[in-house]
Design an enzyme around this catalytic site. Structure first.
Site, PDB file in Angstrom:
ATOM      1  N   HIS A 203       0.798  -0.939  -0.294  1.00 37.64           N
ATOM      2  CA  HIS A 203       0.146   0.263  -0.050  1.00 37.64           C
ATOM      3  C   HIS A 203       1.363   1.454  -0.111  1.00 37.64           C
ATOM      4  O   HIS A 203       0.167   2.166   0.115  1.00 37.64           O
ATOM      5  CB  HIS A 203      -1.234  -0.378   1.230  1.00 37.64           C
ATOM      6  CG  HIS A 203      -0.155  -0.045   3.044  1.00 37.64           C
ATOM      7  ND1 HIS A 203       0.961  -0.780   3.220  1.00 37.64           N
ATOM      8  CD2 HIS A 203       0.026   1.241   3.520  1.00 37.64           C
ATOM      9  CE1 HIS A 203       1.126   0.094   4.281  1.00 37.64           C
ATOM     10  NE2 HIS A 203       0.467   1.295   4.317  1.00 37.64           N
TER      11      HIS A 203
HETATM   12  C1  UD1 Z   1      -1.753   5.065   5.700  1.00 37.17           C
HETATM   13  C2  UD1 Z   1      -0.943   5.740   6.838  1.00 37.17           C
HETATM   14  C3  UD1 Z   1      -0.254   4.420   6.757  1.00 37.17           C
HETATM   15  C4  UD1 Z   1      -0.499   3.504   7.534  1.00 37.17           C
HETATM   16  C5  UD1 Z   1      -1.764   2.905   6.023  1.00 37.17           C
HETATM   17  C6  UD1 Z   1      -2.340   2.130   6.981  1.00 37.17           C
HETATM   18  C7  UD1 Z   1      -0.414   7.842   6.654  1.00 37.17           C
HETATM   19  C8  UD1 Z   1       0.688   8.816   6.262  1.00 37.17           C
HETATM   20  N1  UD1 Z   1      -0.109   7.299   6.485  1.00 37.17           N
HETATM   21  O1  UD1 Z   1      -1.411   5.003   5.095  1.00 37.17           O
HETATM   22  O2  UD1 Z   1       1.322   5.033   7.500  1.00 37.17           O
HETATM   23  O3  UD1 Z   1       0.816   2.392   6.615  1.00 37.17           O
HETATM   24  O4  UD1 Z   1      -2.633   4.055   6.338  1.00 37.17           O
HETATM   25  O5  UD1 Z   1      -3.410   1.397   5.533  1.00 37.17           O
HETATM   26  O6  UD1 Z   1      -0.639   8.476   7.648  1.00 37.17           O
HETATM   27  N2  UD1 Z   1      -9.140   4.824   1.693  1.00 37.17           N
HETATM   28  C9  UD1 Z   1     -10.366   3.886   2.223  1.00 37.17           C
HETATM   29  N3  UD1 Z   1     -11.231   3.966   2.888  1.00 37.17           N
HETATM   30  C10 UD1 Z   1     -10.673   4.284   4.534  1.00 37.17           C
HETATM   31  C11 UD1 Z   1      -8.999   4.810   4.251  1.00 37.17           C
HETATM   32  C12 UD1 Z   1      -8.920   5.292   3.031  1.00 37.17           C
HETATM   33  O7  UD1 Z   1     -11.540   3.421   0.780  1.00 37.17           O
HETATM   34  O8  UD1 Z   1     -11.121   3.505   4.854  1.00 37.17           O
HETATM   35  C13 UD1 Z   1      -8.748   5.047   0.786  1.00 37.17           C
HETATM   36  C14 UD1 Z   1      -9.071   6.837   0.738  1.00 37.17           C
HETATM   37  O9  UD1 Z   1      -8.980   6.588  -0.630  1.00 37.17           O
HETATM   38  C15 UD1 Z   1      -7.337   7.260   0.387  1.00 37.17           C
HETATM   39  C16 UD1 Z   1      -6.434   5.793   0.409  1.00 37.17           C
HETATM   40  O10 UD1 Z   1      -7.133   4.837   1.064  1.00 37.17           O
HETATM   41  O11 UD1 Z   1      -7.266   8.772  -0.536  1.00 37.17           O
HETATM   42  C17 UD1 Z   1      -5.543   6.735   1.746  1.00 37.17           C
HETATM   43  O12 UD1 Z   1      -5.880   6.474   2.987  1.00 37.17           O
HETATM   44  P1  UD1 Z   1      -4.604   7.434   3.870  1.00 37.17           P
HETATM   45  O13 UD1 Z   1      -5.663   7.156   4.935  1.00 37.17           O
HETATM   46  O14 UD1 Z   1      -5.056   8.590   3.305  1.00 37.17           O
HETATM   47  O15 UD1 Z   1      -3.352   6.864   3.109  1.00 37.17           O
HETATM   48  P2  UD1 Z   1      -3.177   5.365   3.924  1.00 37.17           P
HETATM   49  O16 UD1 Z   1      -2.493   4.880   2.230  1.00 37.17           O
HETATM   50  O17 UD1 Z   1      -4.386   4.336   3.955  1.00 37.17           O
END
Ligand code: UD1
Length: 352
Positions: A203
């Protein structure tokens, strides 16, 4: 004494569970604030259920956004909560944006911050988590470390000795507490696996947001999947990129994100793990399952030193590496990866 825990994203929840369980055991008041950084059931509530955590007391509902917007939203919404509850300690976990945002708010208002999993570094500042770790540790008042290498790092960065407390790895506490239960849920059987699979999670933006890199990784996974089952629970970020680029996944079995217990069952029964996650490097090591980390750095050097983990910066090396890996008879136990880290963390919090 009153603790206010702040969590927001999936990797925070297994770290919160043992600390809040121990706080309850010793009769400490506590409030759990969930920032809402992760919000899908599979990324959040399913973890609370599996880990035996009651639902958060407060949810800030910040949702997804750019780093600046997400961090700012947490800060704006967390400030009044902190002022209302006035804890003895704000306890933050790991390295996600919510960790940094809550720390900034508490430090500026003069509330004491304890960082669980302090001193962990990959040395790679292109990772957003690395920035979050450095700033959080600089501001926190109590640095609860998971490893001796983290202690050394913090000393080298000039943190005062009296702030650094080695407690061990709370993720291993959660794992040892849950692994028996994970064995009873029959997740691997439900997936219809006849032989030990290779479990994959990816991821990190550096791996999945770059189509060329993701193409090379998927080619390697297809090759591995030609020989043995490959199960890939897909993070929402990765799902989006795979759909966008219409990638050929061959016989790689893509599944929705899995819960904490499902992941433990899957990993424990795996031939090997391929990942770019920090947490999974720790969990596979603690289970004695060999791990290939698709990155050129790691924040968990002890997993490499004990022979459980190997960095494979070049995806083309993955199929050869998988073929040569064997499970470890005795899961390695770096110092403090013993299931007692949260007990030591609570001792530190109560005696300060
Ligand atoms: C975040 C953390 C990362 C961790 C990861 C575990 C930061 C900088 N990054 O990254 O350290 O390893 O979580 O998962 O804090 N999304 C959904 N549903 C959700 C959450 C996210 O669909 O419940 C999608 C959204 O499109 C979002 C993307 O995933 O834009 C990324 O989510 P985000 O929390 O920004 O970063 P992660 O890549 O999950």
């Amino acid at each position: 004494m009153k603790l206010l825990h702040v969590v927001g994203a999936r990797p925070n929840f297994p770290k919160l569970a043992p600390v809040s369980r121990q706080a309850r055991a010793v009769g400490v008041d506590q409030i759990v604030v969930h920032t809402g950084q992760h919000y899908d059931d599979a990324m959040s509530a399913a973890f609370f259920r599996d880990l035996g955590l009651r639902p958060p007391d407060i949810n800030l509902d910040v949702g997804s956004a750019t780093h600046a917007v997400q961090t700012a939203r947490v800060m704006e919404r967390f400030e009044p909560v902190l002022l209302q509850h006035r804890p003895d300690w704000t306890v933050v976990y790991g390295d996600v944006n919510s960790t940094l945002a809550a720390t900034l708010v508490a430090a500026k208002l003069g509330f004491r911050v304890a960082h669980v999993e302090a001193g962990v570094r990959s040395g790679d500042r292109s990772m957003p988590e690395e920035i979050n770790r450095i700033v959080t540790d600089r501001l926190a008042d109590l640095l609860l470390t998971p490893s001796r290498s983290a202690d050394k790092t913090l000393r080298a960065e000039g943190e005062p000795d009296e702030e650094i407390m080695f407690v061990g790895n709370v993720m291993v506490d959660a794992l040892l507490y849950s692994v028996q239960r994970a064995r009873t849920i029959g997740f691997r059987r439900r997936l219809g696996l006849s032989t030990a699979p290779v479990t994959v999670t990816l991821h990190r933006p550096a791996n999945v947001d770059d189509p060329k890199r993701l193409t090379a990784i998927m080619a390697a996974l297809r090759e591995v999947a030609a020989k043995r089952p490959v199960v890939f629970p897909v993070h929402p970020r990765t799902r989006g990129q795979l759909e966008l680029g219409r990638f050929d996944v061959g016989s790689v079995k893509l599944i929705d994100p899995v819960s904490y217990l499902e992941m433990l069952d899957l990993v424990e029964g795996s031939h090997a793990v391929i990942t770019d996650s920090g947490g999974l490097q720790v969990e596979s090591t603690a289970l004695g399952v060999p791990c290939l980390t698709v990155r050129d750095t790691t924040e968990w050097p002890e997993t490499i030193e004990c022979g459980a983990n190997r960095l494979v910066p070049d995806p083309a090396e993955i199929p050869g590496a998988i073929a040569s890996m064997a499970r470890l008879d005795d899961p390695p136990r770096p110092e403090g990866w013993d299931g007692m880290a949260a007990v030591r963390a609570l001792d530190c919090l109560r005696t300060r």
